[in-house]
Design an enzyme around this catalytic site. Sequence first.
Site, PDB file in Angstrom:
ATOM      1  N   GLY A 131      -1.847  -3.043   0.753  1.00 17.95           N
ATOM      2  CA  GLY A 131      -1.437  -4.228   1.503  1.00 17.95           C
ATOM      3  C   GLY A 131      -2.606  -5.113   1.886  1.00 17.95           C
ATOM      4  CB  CYS A 132      -5.918  -4.369   3.306  1.00 11.86           C
ATOM      5  SG  CYS A 132      -5.282  -3.500   4.760  1.00 11.86           S
ATOM      6  CB  THR A 133      -5.990  -5.098  -2.043  1.00 15.07           C
ATOM      7  OG1 THR A 133      -6.862  -4.005  -1.689  1.00 15.07           O
ATOM      8  CG2 THR A 133      -6.502  -5.759  -3.305  1.00 15.07           C
TER       9      THR A 133
END
Length: 267
Positions: free
Chosen positions: A38-40
């Site tokens: 998700g952060c990527t």
Amino acid sequence: MPALDFTLMTDAGTPLALSSLRGRRVVLYFYPKDDTSGCTIESCEFRDMFPSFIGSDAVILGVSPDDVASHQKFKAKYNLPFTLLVDENHALAEQLGIWVEKQFMGNRYMGVQRTTYILGPDGAVQYVFEKVNPAGHAEEVMAFLRGGVLAAVAARDAFDAAVAATKEPSPASNVLVVAKKPAKKPAKKLAKKPAKKPAKQVAKKPAKKPAKKVARKPAKKVAKKVAKKVANKVARRPAKKAAKKPMKKATVKKVAKKPAKKPATKK
């Protein structure tokens, strides 16, 4: 919320004071961990829309509890053109109330709740995106910078609708799905149940009964005929022998008479 002011280490290993960015709008997005799915997605969307943010005179800052080395690796891997800040002891996240208990696969742990703050030129918080959905987030942030809250909501709705349209099958594909399912079930029934039962009945029951009847009835008739022939032969043979035996008795009588004549001559 009052104006934010803090100093954190950047991915370059140098401190950055938020007050040094006065006069510009700041997009401050907090994410849980470098190089996770998700952060990527979230970071790469900000990367792809980075020219639009520069045109809006906005500064993008990403913040997570990862250290400088992790930030450097994450930034180089995905060519992120903006600054990442280190909140290694999560002091800033705790101050903002976004260091919370989380749950994943039945495990509970403490971590950053994905949140984005939009800061005005004076450092005051203009808007907060809570519990952020990473996919499509960069678009709704840009929509807010251009048209405010309603524009951001409309951008999120449009993005979610576009994603849903790609996942839901079209009416034409629904027809294909309906056509496939009924075709499979009748094929199985015809192949298994009707094919086996007629095969057993025709092969076993009709074949055995005619064979027994044909084999037994002719055998009885033949036996009767053979018995009659044998009885006739047996009945005839004793009749012929009885006719010959009286002839043998006559010869015995003749032999008995001859010795009687010989003594008569001696006298």
